[in-house]
Design a protein around this motif. Sequence first.
Motif, short mmCIF file in Angstrom:
data_model
loop_
_atom_site.label_atom_id
_atom_site.label_comp_id
_atom_site.label_asym_id
_atom_site.label_seq_id
_atom_site.Cartn_x
_atom_site.Cartn_y
_atom_site.Cartn_z
N PHE A 5 0.85 -1.19 0.00
CA PHE A 5 0.00 0.00 0.00
C PHE A 5 0.88 1.23 0.00
CE2 PHE A 5 -3.50 -2.64 1.61
CZ PHE A 5 -4.52 -2.15 0.81
N ASP A 6 0.42 2.27 -0.67
CA ASP A 6 1.12 3.55 -0.69
C ASP A 6 0.06 4.62 -0.45
OD1 ASP A 6 2.57 5.83 -1.18
OD2 ASP A 6 3.39 5.14 -3.09
N LEU A 7 0.07 5.22 0.72
CA LEU A 7 -0.95 6.20 1.07
C LEU A 7 -0.68 7.60 0.53
CD1 LEU A 7 -1.77 5.04 4.70
CD2 LEU A 7 -2.89 4.43 2.55
N SER A 8 0.42 7.77 -0.14
CA SER A 8 0.70 9.04 -0.81
C SER A 8 1.55 8.78 -2.05
CB SER A 8 1.38 10.03 0.13
OG SER A 8 2.54 9.48 0.68
N PRO A 9 0.95 8.15 -3.08
CA PRO A 9 1.71 7.83 -4.29
C PRO A 9 2.19 9.10 -4.99
CG PRO A 9 -0.62 7.44 -4.64
CD PRO A 9 -0.45 7.77 -3.19
N SER A 10 3.35 9.02 -5.59
CA SER A 10 3.91 10.15 -6.33
C SER A 10 3.22 10.25 -7.70
CB SER A 10 5.41 9.96 -6.53
OG SER A 10 5.65 8.89 -7.44
N ASP A 11 3.43 11.37 -8.35
CA ASP A 11 2.92 11.54 -9.71
C ASP A 11 3.49 10.47 -10.63
OD1 ASP A 11 1.39 13.71 -8.93
OD2 ASP A 11 2.81 15.21 -9.69
N ASP A 12 4.76 10.12 -10.44
CA ASP A 12 5.39 9.09 -11.26
C ASP A 12 4.75 7.72 -11.03
OD1 ASP A 12 7.14 10.86 -12.49
OD2 ASP A 12 8.78 10.45 -11.10
N ASP A 13 4.43 7.40 -9.78
CA ASP A 13 3.77 6.13 -9.47
C ASP A 13 2.40 6.06 -10.14
OD1 ASP A 13 5.87 5.24 -7.83
OD2 ASP A 13 4.99 6.19 -6.05
N ILE A 14 1.67 7.14 -10.08
CA ILE A 14 0.34 7.19 -10.70
C ILE A 14 0.47 7.06 -12.21
CG2 ILE A 14 -1.69 8.66 -11.11
CD1 ILE A 14 -1.08 9.83 -8.24
N LYS A 15 1.50 7.69 -12.78
CA LYS A 15 1.72 7.63 -14.23
C LYS A 15 1.99 6.20 -14.69
CE LYS A 15 4.56 9.79 -17.88
NZ LYS A 15 4.21 8.78 -18.80
N VAL A 16 2.72 5.41 -13.90
CA VAL A 16 2.99 4.01 -14.26
C VAL A 16 1.67 3.25 -14.40
CG1 VAL A 16 3.95 1.83 -13.39
CG2 VAL A 16 5.30 3.93 -13.25
N ILE A 17 0.77 3.45 -13.46
CA ILE A 17 -0.53 2.76 -13.49
C ILE A 17 -1.36 3.24 -14.68
CG2 ILE A 17 -2.70 2.42 -12.25
CD1 ILE A 17 -0.99 2.75 -9.63
N ARG A 18 -1.42 4.56 -14.86
CA ARG A 18 -2.22 5.12 -15.96
C ARG A 18 -1.67 4.67 -17.31
NH1 ARG A 18 -4.36 8.51 -19.23
NH2 ARG A 18 -5.60 10.32 -18.92
N ASP A 19 -0.36 4.72 -17.48
CA ASP A 19 0.25 4.30 -18.75
C ASP A 19 -0.02 2.83 -19.04
OD1 ASP A 19 1.18 6.87 -19.08
OD2 ASP A 19 3.28 6.39 -18.64
N GLY A 20 0.02 1.99 -18.00
CA GLY A 20 -0.30 0.57 -18.19
C GLY A 20 -1.73 0.37 -18.64
N LEU A 21 -2.64 1.12 -18.05
CA LEU A 21 -4.05 1.02 -18.45
C LEU A 21 -4.25 1.50 -19.88
CD1 LEU A 21 -6.96 0.35 -17.70
CD2 LEU A 21 -7.15 2.68 -16.77
N ILE A 22 -3.58 2.59 -20.24
CA ILE A 22 -3.69 3.11 -21.61
C ILE A 22 -3.17 2.08 -22.61
CG2 ILE A 22 -2.74 4.84 -23.20
CD1 ILE A 22 -2.99 6.86 -20.84
N ARG A 23 -2.04 1.44 -22.30
CA ARG A 23 -1.50 0.40 -23.20
C ARG A 23 -2.52 -0.74 -23.38
NH1 ARG A 23 3.06 1.37 -20.43
NH2 ARG A 23 2.85 -0.47 -19.11
N HIS A 24 -3.18 -1.12 -22.30
CA HIS A 24 -4.17 -2.19 -22.38
C HIS A 24 -5.39 -1.76 -23.20
CE1 HIS A 24 -6.90 -5.42 -21.29
NE2 HIS A 24 -7.77 -4.49 -20.98
N ASN A 25 -5.85 -0.54 -23.01
CA ASN A 25 -7.07 -0.06 -23.66
C ASN A 25 -6.89 0.29 -25.13
OD1 ASN A 25 -8.42 -0.31 -21.25
ND2 ASN A 25 -8.40 1.88 -20.79
N THR A 26 -5.72 0.75 -25.51
CA THR A 26 -5.49 1.29 -26.85
C THR A 26 -5.94 0.36 -27.98
OG1 THR A 26 -3.77 2.76 -26.07
CG2 THR A 26 -3.74 2.21 -28.41
N PRO A 27 -5.61 -0.92 -27.97
CA PRO A 27 -6.05 -1.77 -29.09
C PRO A 27 -7.58 -1.86 -29.21
CG PRO A 27 -4.39 -2.92 -27.78
CD PRO A 27 -4.75 -1.67 -27.04
N HIS A 28 -8.28 -1.67 -28.11
CA HIS A 28 -9.74 -1.76 -28.12
C HIS A 28 -10.40 -0.45 -28.53
CE1 HIS A 28 -9.31 -5.63 -26.14
NE2 HIS A 28 -8.46 -5.05 -25.33
N LEU A 29 -9.65 0.64 -28.44
CA LEU A 29 -10.23 1.95 -28.69
C LEU A 29 -9.56 2.68 -29.85
CD1 LEU A 29 -10.50 3.05 -24.96
CD2 LEU A 29 -12.32 2.13 -26.41
#
Length: 139
Positions: A5-29
């Motif tokens: 758990f990370d109760l105060s994730p950094s912008d970079d940590d959030i970006k890793v998650i968001r970028d992973g989701l974007i990579r997953h979604n891109t072929p479908h969208l």
Amino acid sequence: MEYQFDLSPSDDDIKVIRDGLIRHNTPHLEGIRKQSLALYAIDEREQKQGGIYAEVWGNWLLIKFLWVDEAVRGQQVGSQLMERLEQQAIKLGCRQSLVDTLSFQARPFYEKLGYQCQMTLEDYPQSSSLHFLTKTLSA
């Protein structure tokens, strides 16, 4: 695998998650247009007195933020911003519009403009409600 758990994730940590989701979604969208747009209400001193930020996603207009300065509220600035934004969205091929608003914000304003509430989340985030409203856009 370890879980942390990370109760105060950094912008970079959030970006890793968001970028992973974007990579997953891109072929479908792929091929669905996404475009940001903003519109401002500017006074005679060239000061922003209001503004609206939205995204076009496919044939939907997604209204993200609408702000009107206290000094010009009640002067139809918000209505004019919405009307102009919707007309531009129609030119860009949008057929529907979506906005969300908290119970202490602007639900009656959006309903006056033809938006209909589709869903409400009660006690969001605690003692308010979150309303999701849509409108069919027409030229």
